[in-house]
Motif scaffolding. Sequence first.
Motif, PDB file in Angstrom:
ATOM      1  N   PHE A 187       7.256  12.238  -3.888  1.00 45.52           N
ATOM      2  CA  PHE A 187       7.307  11.534  -2.614  1.00 45.52           C
ATOM      3  C   PHE A 187       6.601  10.191  -2.736  1.00 45.52           C
ATOM      4  N   GLU A 188       7.132   9.217  -2.011  1.00 47.64           N
ATOM      5  CA  GLU A 188       6.516   7.892  -1.941  1.00 47.64           C
ATOM      6  C   GLU A 188       6.510   7.467  -0.483  1.00 47.64           C
ATOM      7  N   HIS A 189       5.328   7.033  -0.009  1.00 45.88           N
ATOM      8  CA  HIS A 189       5.200   6.612   1.382  1.00 45.88           C
ATOM      9  C   HIS A 189       4.487   5.272   1.430  1.00 45.88           C
ATOM     10  N   MET A 190       5.089   4.292   2.097  1.00 43.97           N
ATOM     11  CA  MET A 190       4.470   2.981   2.250  1.00 43.97           C
ATOM     12  C   MET A 190       3.700   2.959   3.561  1.00 43.97           C
ATOM     13  N   LYS A 191       2.460   2.507   3.489  1.00 44.54           N
ATOM     14  CA  LYS A 191       1.607   2.453   4.676  1.00 44.54           C
ATOM     15  C   LYS A 191       2.324   1.692   5.791  1.00 44.54           C
ATOM     16  N   GLY A 192       2.283   2.246   6.993  1.00 42.77           N
ATOM     17  CA  GLY A 192       2.916   1.620   8.149  1.00 42.77           C
ATOM     18  C   GLY A 192       4.347   2.068   8.369  1.00 42.77           C
ATOM     19  N   SER A 193       4.912   2.800   7.413  1.00 41.03           N
ATOM     20  CA  SER A 193       6.288   3.274   7.520  1.00 41.03           C
ATOM     21  C   SER A 193       6.294   4.729   7.981  1.00 41.03           C
ATOM     22  N   SER A 194       7.390   5.141   8.594  1.00 37.85           N
ATOM     23  CA  SER A 194       7.533   6.547   8.967  1.00 37.85           C
ATOM     24  C   SER A 194       8.490   7.263   8.014  1.00 37.85           C
ATOM     25  N   CYS A 195       8.827   6.622   6.911  1.00 33.91           N
ATOM     26  CA  CYS A 195       9.796   7.169   5.963  1.00 33.91           C
ATOM     27  C   CYS A 195       9.132   7.502   4.629  1.00 33.91           C
ATOM     28  N   PHE A 196       9.527   8.640   4.069  1.00 35.72           N
ATOM     29  CA  PHE A 196       9.096   9.054   2.743  1.00 35.72           C
ATOM     30  C   PHE A 196      10.329   9.063   1.845  1.00 35.72           C
ATOM     31  N   SER A 197      10.294   8.329   0.749  1.00 36.43           N
ATOM     32  CA  SER A 197      11.394   8.453  -0.208  1.00 36.43           C
ATOM     33  C   SER A 197      11.086   9.647  -1.092  1.00 36.43           C
ATOM     34  N   VAL A 198      12.133  10.376  -1.470  1.00 39.07           N
ATOM     35  CA  VAL A 198      11.977  11.613  -2.233  1.00 39.07           C
ATOM     36  C   VAL A 198      12.870  11.563  -3.461  1.00 39.07           C
ATOM     37  N   LYS A 199      12.275  11.842  -4.608  1.00 38.76           N
ATOM     38  CA  LYS A 199      13.041  12.027  -5.841  1.00 38.76           C
ATOM     39  C   LYS A 199      12.914  13.490  -6.207  1.00 38.76           C
ATOM     40  N   ILE A 200      14.043  14.099  -6.550  1.00 36.90           N
ATOM     41  CA  ILE A 200      14.073  15.525  -6.863  1.00 36.90           C
ATOM     42  C   ILE A 200      14.413  15.692  -8.339  1.00 36.90           C
ATOM     43  N   MET A 206       0.160  10.649  11.684  1.00 30.97           N
ATOM     44  CA  MET A 206       1.591  10.914  11.827  1.00 30.97           C
ATOM     45  C   MET A 206       1.893  12.320  12.351  1.00 30.97           C
ATOM     46  N   VAL A 207       0.869  13.109  12.629  1.00 31.55           N
ATOM     47  CA  VAL A 207       1.064  14.483  13.089  1.00 31.55           C
ATOM     48  C   VAL A 207       1.869  14.492  14.380  1.00 31.55           C
ATOM     49  N   ASP A 208       2.866  15.359  14.399  1.00 29.60           N
ATOM     50  CA  ASP A 208       3.751  15.585  15.552  1.00 29.60           C
ATOM     51  C   ASP A 208       4.593  14.371  15.937  1.00 29.60           C
ATOM     52  N   GLN A 209       4.713  13.405  15.045  1.00 29.84           N
ATOM     53  CA  GLN A 209       5.610  12.262  15.258  1.00 29.84           C
ATOM     54  C   GLN A 209       6.802  12.395  14.309  1.00 29.84           C
ATOM     55  N   GLU A 210       7.945  11.906  14.746  1.00 25.12           N
ATOM     56  CA  GLU A 210       9.123  11.979  13.885  1.00 25.12           C
ATOM     57  C   GLU A 210       8.970  11.020  12.711  1.00 25.12           C
ATOM     58  N   SER A 211       9.211  11.545  11.532  1.00 27.54           N
ATOM     59  CA  SER A 211       9.258  10.769  10.300  1.00 27.54           C
ATOM     60  C   SER A 211      10.613  11.044   9.660  1.00 27.54           C
ATOM     61  N   HIS A 212      10.845  10.487   8.491  1.00 25.03           N
ATOM     62  CA  HIS A 212      12.117  10.705   7.800  1.00 25.03           C
ATOM     63  C   HIS A 212      11.886  10.895   6.314  1.00 25.03           C
ATOM     64  N   ASP A 231       0.853  -1.177   0.000  1.00 25.50           N
ATOM     65  CA  ASP A 231       0.000   0.000   0.000  1.00 25.50           C
ATOM     66  C   ASP A 231       0.895   1.236   0.000  1.00 25.50           C
ATOM     67  N   VAL A 232       1.138   1.767  -1.199  1.00 25.79           N
ATOM     68  CA  VAL A 232       2.048   2.890  -1.377  1.00 25.79           C
ATOM     69  C   VAL A 232       1.274   4.108  -1.844  1.00 25.79           C
ATOM     70  N   THR A 233       1.566   5.249  -1.230  1.00 21.26           N
ATOM     71  CA  THR A 233       0.972   6.514  -1.638  1.00 21.26           C
ATOM     72  C   THR A 233       2.073   7.362  -2.254  1.00 21.26           C
ATOM     73  N   ARG A 234       1.775   7.935  -3.417  1.00 27.22           N
ATOM     74  CA  ARG A 234       2.744   8.801  -4.094  1.00 27.22           C
ATOM     75  C   ARG A 234       2.091  10.161  -4.350  1.00 27.22           C
ATOM     76  N   PHE A 235       2.913  11.201  -4.245  1.00 24.09           N
ATOM     77  CA  PHE A 235       2.446  12.538  -4.601  1.00 24.09           C
ATOM     78  C   PHE A 235       3.647  13.377  -4.988  1.00 24.09           C
ATOM     79  N   PHE A 236       3.396  14.458  -5.723  1.00 20.82           N
ATOM     80  CA  PHE A 236       4.488  15.347  -6.095  1.00 20.82           C
ATOM     81  C   PHE A 236       4.175  16.764  -5.650  1.00 20.82           C
ATOM     82  N   LYS A 237       5.227  17.528  -5.462  1.00 25.34           N
ATOM     83  CA  LYS A 237       5.088  18.931  -5.068  1.00 25.34           C
ATOM     84  C   LYS A 237       6.096  19.769  -5.850  1.00 25.34           C
ATOM     85  N   PRO A 238       5.608  20.747  -6.603  1.00 20.92           N
ATOM     86  CA  PRO A 238       6.532  21.701  -7.238  1.00 20.92           C
ATOM     87  C   PRO A 238       6.993  22.728  -6.210  1.00 20.92           C
TER      88      PRO A 238
END
Length: 167
Positions: free
Chosen positions: A91-104, A42-48, A12-19
């Motif tokens: 950005f790509e975020h897998m459900k249950g993870s606190s990490c977002f992978s980022v491609k620039i 995930m509000v106010d919790q540490e993510s990466h 279960d992966v969520t992807r989105f982009f931001k200019p």
Amino acid sequence: MTQNSKKSLLPDVTRFFKPMFGEGYSEYLYLPPQMGKTLKHMVDQESHLQDATGKTWPITISYVNGVLAFHKGWDEFFLQHDLSIGEILVFEHMKGSSCFSVKIYGTHACEILDFDEEICETDEDVGEDISSQSETSEVISQGECSVGTIENDGVIRYRLTELKRTS
């Protein structure tokens, strides 16, 4: 295997982009409104945030002006990657993870993979004195993306163009 059983095997992966644009984007990055339901836990919790090199930066998702945003830690990620207006982050975020992978992706539409070295600082820095008798041009590629052109101006130097990052 049915279509439904195939779907359940996929993560279960969520992807989105931001200019990169607007005011305050160096201090916080608003998340798309549709992500609120997915990420509100995930509000106010540490993510990466993890970039293409595998390096990670701690970040906190907070409400900024009533909208979810990457907030605490975003400014450091922003500075370390020298982000500028016109670049696009995916950005790509897998459900249950606190990490977002980022491609620039730079304004040249190719993914930026090297954040440690400045590509070109000034136009004067890109020329190298070399004698030559004719004008030539060679495209430099990285994967399927053209990342620059080396031009011999027919006089005394080679010039690297189209590779300089805008600031």
